[in-house]
Scaffold this motif. Structure first.
Motif, PDB file in Angstrom:
ATOM      1  N   ILE A  69       8.390  12.588 -11.052  1.00  0.00           N
ATOM      2  CA  ILE A  69       7.459  12.564 -12.184  1.00  0.00           C
ATOM      3  C   ILE A  69       6.258  13.418 -11.802  1.00  0.00           C
ATOM      4  N   SER A  70       5.890  14.359 -12.671  1.00  0.00           N
ATOM      5  CA  SER A  70       4.763  15.244 -12.375  1.00  0.00           C
ATOM      6  C   SER A  70       3.960  15.520 -13.641  1.00  0.00           C
ATOM      7  N   GLY A  71       2.912  16.301 -13.471  1.00  0.00           N
ATOM      8  CA  GLY A  71       2.094  16.697 -14.625  1.00  0.00           C
ATOM      9  C   GLY A  71       1.426  15.529 -15.311  1.00  0.00           C
ATOM     10  N   GLY A  72       0.969  14.556 -14.538  1.00  0.00           N
ATOM     11  CA  GLY A  72       0.309  13.408 -15.147  1.00  0.00           C
ATOM     12  C   GLY A  72       1.251  12.542 -15.970  1.00  0.00           C
ATOM     13  N   GLY A  73       2.540  12.581 -15.641  1.00  0.00           N
ATOM     14  CA  GLY A  73       3.525  11.777 -16.363  1.00  0.00           C
ATOM     15  C   GLY A  73       4.140  12.500 -17.539  1.00  0.00           C
ATOM     16  N   LYS A  74       3.876  13.802 -17.660  1.00  0.00           N
ATOM     17  CA  LYS A  74       4.411  14.571 -18.789  1.00  0.00           C
ATOM     18  C   LYS A  74       5.712  15.284 -18.466  1.00  0.00           C
ATOM     19  N   HIS A  75       6.051  15.366 -17.174  1.00  0.00           N
ATOM     20  CA  HIS A  75       7.263  16.061 -16.764  1.00  0.00           C
ATOM     21  C   HIS A  75       8.120  15.143 -15.894  1.00  0.00           C
ATOM     22  N   LEU A  76       9.421  15.259 -16.082  1.00  0.00           N
ATOM     23  CA  LEU A  76      10.354  14.448 -15.325  1.00  0.00           C
ATOM     24  C   LEU A  76      11.528  15.333 -14.918  1.00  0.00           C
ATOM     25  N   ASP A  77      11.845  15.305 -13.631  1.00  0.00           N
ATOM     26  CA  ASP A  77      12.995  16.048 -13.117  1.00  0.00           C
ATOM     27  C   ASP A  77      13.888  15.082 -12.358  1.00  0.00           C
ATOM     28  N   GLY A 108     -10.134   0.806 -12.873  1.00  0.00           N
ATOM     29  CA  GLY A 108      -9.315  -0.270 -13.417  1.00  0.00           C
ATOM     30  C   GLY A 108      -7.975   0.172 -13.967  1.00  0.00           C
ATOM     31  N   GLU A 109      -7.697   1.484 -14.015  1.00  0.00           N
ATOM     32  CA  GLU A 109      -6.454   1.980 -14.610  1.00  0.00           C
ATOM     33  C   GLU A 109      -5.420   2.430 -13.586  1.00  0.00           C
ATOM     34  N   ILE A 110      -5.751   2.381 -12.306  1.00  0.00           N
ATOM     35  CA  ILE A 110      -4.832   2.884 -11.277  1.00  0.00           C
ATOM     36  C   ILE A 110      -3.524   2.106 -11.285  1.00  0.00           C
ATOM     37  N   ALA A 111      -3.574   0.780 -11.270  1.00  0.00           N
ATOM     38  CA  ALA A 111      -2.344  -0.027 -11.249  1.00  0.00           C
ATOM     39  C   ALA A 111      -1.514   0.222 -12.499  1.00  0.00           C
ATOM     40  N   GLY A 112      -2.137   0.321 -13.659  1.00  0.00           N
ATOM     41  CA  GLY A 112      -1.408   0.585 -14.903  1.00  0.00           C
ATOM     42  C   GLY A 112      -0.735   1.946 -14.888  1.00  0.00           C
ATOM     43  N   CYS A 113      -1.424   2.927 -14.355  1.00  0.00           N
ATOM     44  CA  CYS A 113      -0.874   4.280 -14.252  1.00  0.00           C
ATOM     45  C   CYS A 113       0.360   4.287 -13.352  1.00  0.00           C
ATOM     46  N   GLY A 163       0.790  -1.227   0.000  1.00  0.00           N
ATOM     47  CA  GLY A 163       0.000   0.000   0.000  1.00  0.00           C
ATOM     48  C   GLY A 163       0.819   1.272   0.000  1.00  0.00           C
ATOM     49  N   ASN A 164       0.527   2.124   0.966  1.00  0.00           N
ATOM     50  CA  ASN A 164       1.138   3.437   1.045  1.00  0.00           C
ATOM     51  C   ASN A 164       2.649   3.385   1.287  1.00  0.00           C
ATOM     52  N   ARG A 165       3.145   2.324   1.913  1.00  0.00           N
ATOM     53  CA  ARG A 165       4.600   2.184   2.128  1.00  0.00           C
ATOM     54  C   ARG A 165       5.335   2.123   0.795  1.00  0.00           C
ATOM     55  N   PHE A 166       4.777   1.377  -0.161  1.00  0.00           N
ATOM     56  CA  PHE A 166       5.366   1.281  -1.504  1.00  0.00           C
ATOM     57  C   PHE A 166       5.336   2.651  -2.183  1.00  0.00           C
ATOM     58  N   ILE A 167       4.193   3.314  -2.142  1.00  0.00           N
ATOM     59  CA  ILE A 167       4.038   4.622  -2.786  1.00  0.00           C
ATOM     60  C   ILE A 167       5.051   5.622  -2.202  1.00  0.00           C
ATOM     61  N   LYS A 168       5.156   5.687  -0.880  1.00  0.00           N
ATOM     62  CA  LYS A 168       6.061   6.650  -0.240  1.00  0.00           C
ATOM     63  C   LYS A 168       7.521   6.370  -0.558  1.00  0.00           C
ATOM     64  N   LYS A 169       7.897   5.104  -0.677  1.00  0.00           N
ATOM     65  CA  LYS A 169       9.289   4.749  -0.960  1.00  0.00           C
ATOM     66  C   LYS A 169       9.670   5.053  -2.411  1.00  0.00           C
ATOM     67  N   VAL A 170       8.821   4.667  -3.340  1.00  0.00           N
ATOM     68  CA  VAL A 170       9.156   4.793  -4.762  1.00  0.00           C
ATOM     69  C   VAL A 170       8.724   6.143  -5.333  1.00  0.00           C
ATOM     70  N   CYS A 203      -2.839   9.410 -10.632  1.00  0.00           N
ATOM     71  CA  CYS A 203      -3.302   8.049 -10.910  1.00  0.00           C
ATOM     72  C   CYS A 203      -4.621   7.735 -10.201  1.00  0.00           C
ATOM     73  N   PHE A 204      -4.833   8.337  -9.041  1.00  0.00           N
ATOM     74  CA  PHE A 204      -6.055   8.053  -8.296  1.00  0.00           C
ATOM     75  C   PHE A 204      -7.277   8.779  -8.862  1.00  0.00           C
ATOM     76  N   HIS A 205      -7.058   9.636  -9.855  1.00  0.00           N
ATOM     77  CA  HIS A 205      -8.166  10.303 -10.539  1.00  0.00           C
ATOM     78  C   HIS A 205      -8.530   9.582 -11.835  1.00  0.00           C
ATOM     79  N   LYS A 206      -7.823   8.506 -12.123  1.00  0.00           N
ATOM     80  CA  LYS A 206      -8.119   7.708 -13.316  1.00  0.00           C
ATOM     81  C   LYS A 206      -9.297   6.779 -13.021  1.00  0.00           C
ATOM     82  N   ARG A 207      -9.792   6.141 -14.057  1.00  0.00           N
ATOM     83  CA  ARG A 207     -10.855   5.152 -13.835  1.00  0.00           C
ATOM     84  C   ARG A 207     -10.332   4.023 -12.960  1.00  0.00           C
TER      85      ARG A 207
END
Length: 120
Positions: A78-86, A44-49, A23-30, A38-42
């Motif tokens: 990664i920001s901007g819905g996956g459009k920006h990378l710093d 079934g698409e959250i895991a793919g996002c 869960g959240n441990r994975f999200i916070k680490k990576v 990703c949580f605003h997607k449909r």
């Protein structure tokens, strides 16, 4: 001039199982920058996002390793819905071109590292 490239493919099911287990441990680490987009997607698409963003971070790490620059997940934002990378570490003189995609079973990312040419 392209000096390095990186590619990664991820099973969306693997990320879905990881999210169920950690869960959240994975999200916070990576993804310390978050994955709110990703949580605003449909539903079934959250895991793919999330898998596509994971693949992107892996592809960036692989590409920079070819030019002897070591990165960690938290160094890549990664920001901007996956459009920006710093990248948080100094990669002066390089530019990153990338593409990510996901479908039902797999997510993929491709990265090119370009050395910026200087003309006198």
């Amino acid at each position: 001039m392209i000096v390095a490239c990186g590619v990664d493919i991820v099973s969306n099911k693997r990320i879905e199982n990881t999210l169920k287990r950690w869960g959240n441990r994975f999200i916070k680490k990576v993804f310390p920058e978050g994955v709110e987009y990703c949580f605003h997607k449909r539903r079934g698409e959250i895991a793919g996002c999330i898998a596509a963003r994971f693949a992107l971070k892996e592809a960036v790490i692989k590409a920079f390793s070819y030019i002897n620059i070591s990165l960690r997940f938290e160094d890549i934002v990664i920001s901007g819905g996956g459009k920006h990378l710093d990248v948080k570490v100094s990669v002066e003189g390089y530019r990153i071109l990338f593409s990510i995609s996901h479908e039902r079973e797999f997510s993929v990312a491709f990265v090119n590292i370009l050395r910026e040419e200087t003309y006198e």
